[in-house]
Design an enzyme around this catalytic site. Structure first.
Site, PDB file in Angstrom:
ATOM      1  N   LYS A  42      33.242  49.455  23.105  1.00  0.00           N
ATOM      2  CA  LYS A  42      32.247  48.891  22.193  1.00  0.00           C
ATOM      3  C   LYS A  42      31.799  50.019  21.273  1.00  0.00           C
ATOM      4  CE  LYS A  42      29.947  45.447  22.175  1.00  0.00           C
ATOM      5  NZ  LYS A  42      29.954  44.374  21.131  1.00  0.00           N
TER       6      LYS A  42
ATOM      7  N   ASP B 286      34.341  42.730  23.549  1.00  0.00           N
ATOM      8  CA  ASP B 286      33.979  41.304  23.485  1.00  0.00           C
ATOM      9  C   ASP B 286      35.070  40.511  22.764  1.00  0.00           C
ATOM     10  OD1 ASP B 286      33.310  42.626  21.118  1.00  0.00           O
ATOM     11  OD2 ASP B 286      31.531  41.418  20.712  1.00  0.00           O
TER      12      ASP B 286
ATOM     13  N   ASP C 154      39.181  40.349  35.709  1.00  0.00           N
ATOM     14  CA  ASP C 154      38.915  39.058  36.354  1.00  0.00           C
ATOM     15  C   ASP C 154      39.303  37.917  35.419  1.00  0.00           C
ATOM     16  OD1 ASP C 154      37.861  39.989  38.755  1.00  0.00           O
ATOM     17  OD2 ASP C 154      36.154  38.608  38.685  1.00  0.00           O
TER      18      ASP C 154
HETATM   19  C1  IPM Z   1      36.569  44.936  41.768  1.00  0.00           C
HETATM   20  C2  IPM Z   1      35.280  44.521  42.418  1.00  0.00           C
HETATM   21  C3  IPM Z   1      34.456  45.752  42.707  1.00  0.00           C
HETATM   22  C4  IPM Z   1      34.098  46.393  41.385  1.00  0.00           C
HETATM   23  C5  IPM Z   1      33.215  45.517  43.570  1.00  0.00           C
HETATM   24  C6  IPM Z   1      33.534  44.825  44.856  1.00  0.00           C
HETATM   25  C7  IPM Z   1      32.453  46.792  43.812  1.00  0.00           C
HETATM   26  O1  IPM Z   1      34.621  43.611  41.605  1.00  0.00           O
HETATM   27  O2  IPM Z   1      37.326  45.716  42.387  1.00  0.00           O
HETATM   28  O3  IPM Z   1      36.844  44.481  40.667  1.00  0.00           O
HETATM   29  O4  IPM Z   1      33.113  46.013  40.743  1.00  0.00           O
HETATM   30  O5  IPM Z   1      34.814  47.301  40.978  1.00  0.00           O
HETATM   31 MG    MG Z   2      35.716  42.967  39.918  1.00  0.00          MG
END
Ligand code: IPM
Ligand code: MG
Length: 368
Positions: A196, A229, A257
Site C-alpha cells: 500500500k 486492495d 486465503d
Molecule cells: C495463517 C494463519 C496464521 C497467520 C494464524 C493462525 C496465526 O492465519 O497461517 O495464515 O495469521 O499467519
Molecule cells: Mg491466515
C-alpha cells in the site's frame, strides 16, 4: 536404490483436525519407508492447544529443539475456540509464530491451484478459474506480526490504546523478493509485488527495494506493482493474470486465503515456509496445509487430508531432494480425484464420498 539413512521428519499434529490429517501423512511416510527404501525417522510433538493442555505452554523447548534438528517439519493446524480467552503468550498461534520466527522461515509459499476435477466447486465461473496456477510468496517473519512497539496501554479519559508496528528493512524485503523472482524463473517469469505505497512509507520502501533488486539481478522478470486492495479485487476479477505474487506478512495472510478459496478447494492446498541456508547449505523449513484447525468437524474423521498430503510432497521436493517421490505422490492424489473419490468438503453429485482415513488409503493404493 540407495537407502537414505535416518532422515528426521517431525510431525506436529496440533489441534482440531490436525491429528486426523497428520495421521494420513504418517501412513504415507511409512509406506515410502517400506516400499521405496527410504528410512525416515518420524518424530512427533505437541504444539498449540494440545501442548497448552499438557504443559500450559503452546510449545515446549523440547519440541522446539526437535524442530531445529529435523530436516523437515510438517504441522497440522493450531487453535480452537477453547483457547480464545488465553493471554497472547499462551495462545496456540504463538507456537506457530515462534517456529516461524526462530527457525527464520521468512518465505511462505502458498500455491493456489485449481484442480481440473474440482472446477465446479469454486464460487467463480469455470472459465475464470480453470487452469489457475498462482504462487503467493508471503513474507513471514516481519511486518506488523512482529514489529515493536506493540501492546495495549491505558491512556487518559479511561480509554485504552492498542499498538502494533509495521516495519520492513531493505534486506527483509529483498530476500523474500529474491525467492519470488527465483520461483518465477521456473514458471512464467512474471511477478506482481503488492503493498500500500499510496498510504504507507513501508509500502513505498517495499516497492522501491523490490524494483531495485529486479533491475540489478533479474532483467528478464516481468515485474509489476499493485496496491494490495486492487490485488484483492483483481484476484476475483481475473485471477489468471497472476503468476507469482510477492507481498508482506499481513497482506499475504489475507490474499492467500482469498486466492485459496477461489480454487474451491481450501482442503487441497499445501504451503511451505522456507528459511535461509545454514552453514551446511541446508534450508530450514516447515510445511502445513493452508486450512486451519476446523474445530467444527474435528474428531469426526471427515476432514480432507489432501492439503497435508501435498504439504508432504512439497517437503519431499523442497527439503529432502526427493523429486521422484514428490511427483509420485502428486500424481497419486490426481488419480484419486480422477476416480471421483471425494471427502465431504469437495463432494458433488455422482462422486463417491469417503472419510479421512479412506482417502489416505486411496492415495496409498495409487502409489503402488
Ligand atoms: C495463517 C494463519 C496464521 C497467520 C494464524 C493462525 C496465526 O492465519 O497461517 O495464515 O495469521 O499467519
Ligand atoms: Mg491466515
Amino acid at each position: 536404490m540407495i537407502k537414505v539413512k535416518n532422515r528426521k521428519i517431525l510431525l506436529l499434529p496440533g489441534d482440531g483436525i490436525g491429528p486426523e490429517v497428520i495421521r494420513e501423512v504418517k501412513k504415507i511416510i511409512e509406506w515410502f519407508n517400506k516400499n521405496k527404501s527410504l528410512d525416515f525417522k518420524i518424530e512427533e510433538g505437541l504444539v498449540g492447544g494440545a501442548s497448552y493442555d499438557k504443559h500450559k505452554n503452546p510449545i515446549t523447548d523440547e519440541v522446539f529443539y526437535k524442530a531445529l534438528e529435523s530436516e523437515a517439519v510438517i504441522l497440522g493446524a493450531v487453535g480452537g475456540p477453547k483457547y480464545d480467552n488465553l493471554e497472547f503468550s499462551k495462545r496456540p498461534e504463538r507456537a506457530l509464530l515462534k517456529l516461524r520466527k526462530e527457525l527464520k522461515l521468512f518465505a511462505n509459499l502458498r500455491p493456489a491451484i485449481c484442480f481440473e476435477q474440482l472446477v465446479a466447486a469454486s464460487s467463480l465461473k469455470p472459465e475464470i478459474i480453470s487452469g489457475l496456477d498462482i504462487m503467493i510468496v508471503r513474507e513471514l517473519t516481519g511486518g506488523i506480526y512482529f514489529g515493536e512497539p506493540r501492546g495495549i496501554e491505558a491512556i487518559e479519559n479511561n480509554e485504552r490504546k492498542g499498538v502494533n508496528t509495521h516495519s520492513y528493512t531493505t534486506s527483509e524485503i529483498q530476500r523474500v523478493a529474491k525467492v519470488a523472482f527465483d520461483l518465477a524463473k521456473k514458471r512464467n517469469n512474471k511477478v506482481t509485488s503488492c503493498e500500500k505505497s499510496n498510504v504507507m512509507e513501508a509500502g513505498v520502501l517495499w516497492r522501491e527495494e523490490v524494483q531495485a533488486l529486479k533491475d540489478k539481478e533479474y532483467p528478464n522478470i516481468d515485474l509489476s506493482h499493485m496496491l494490495a486492495d486492487n490485488c484483492a479485487m483483481q484476484l476475483l476479477r481475473n485471477p489468471k493474470q497472476f503468476d507469482v505474487i510477492v507481498t508482506d506478512n499481513l497482506f499475504g495472510d489475507i490474499l492467500s486465503d482469498e486466492a485459496a478459496m477461489l480454487t474451491g478447494s481450501l482442503g487441497l492446498l499445501p504451503s511451505a515456509s522456507l528459511g535461509a541456508k545454514d552453514k551446511n547449505g541446508k534450508t530450514r523449513s516447515m510445511y502445513e496445509p493452508v486450512h486451519g484447525s476446523a474445530p467444527d468437524i474435528a474428531g469426526k474423521n471427515i476432514a480432507n487430508p489432501i492439503a497435508t498430503v501435498l504439504s508432504l510432497s512439497m517437503a519431499l521436493r523442497y527439503s529432502l531432494d526427493l523429486d521422484i517421490e514428490a511427483d509420485l505422490l502428486d500424481s497419486a492424489v490426481q488419480k484419486v480425484l480422477d476416480d471421483g473419490i471425494r471427502t465431504k468438503d469437495i463432494m458433488s453429485s455422482g462422486k463417491k464420498e469417503v472419510n479421512t482415513s479412506v482417502m489416505g488409503d486411496a492415495i496409498i493404493s495409487k502409489l503402488k
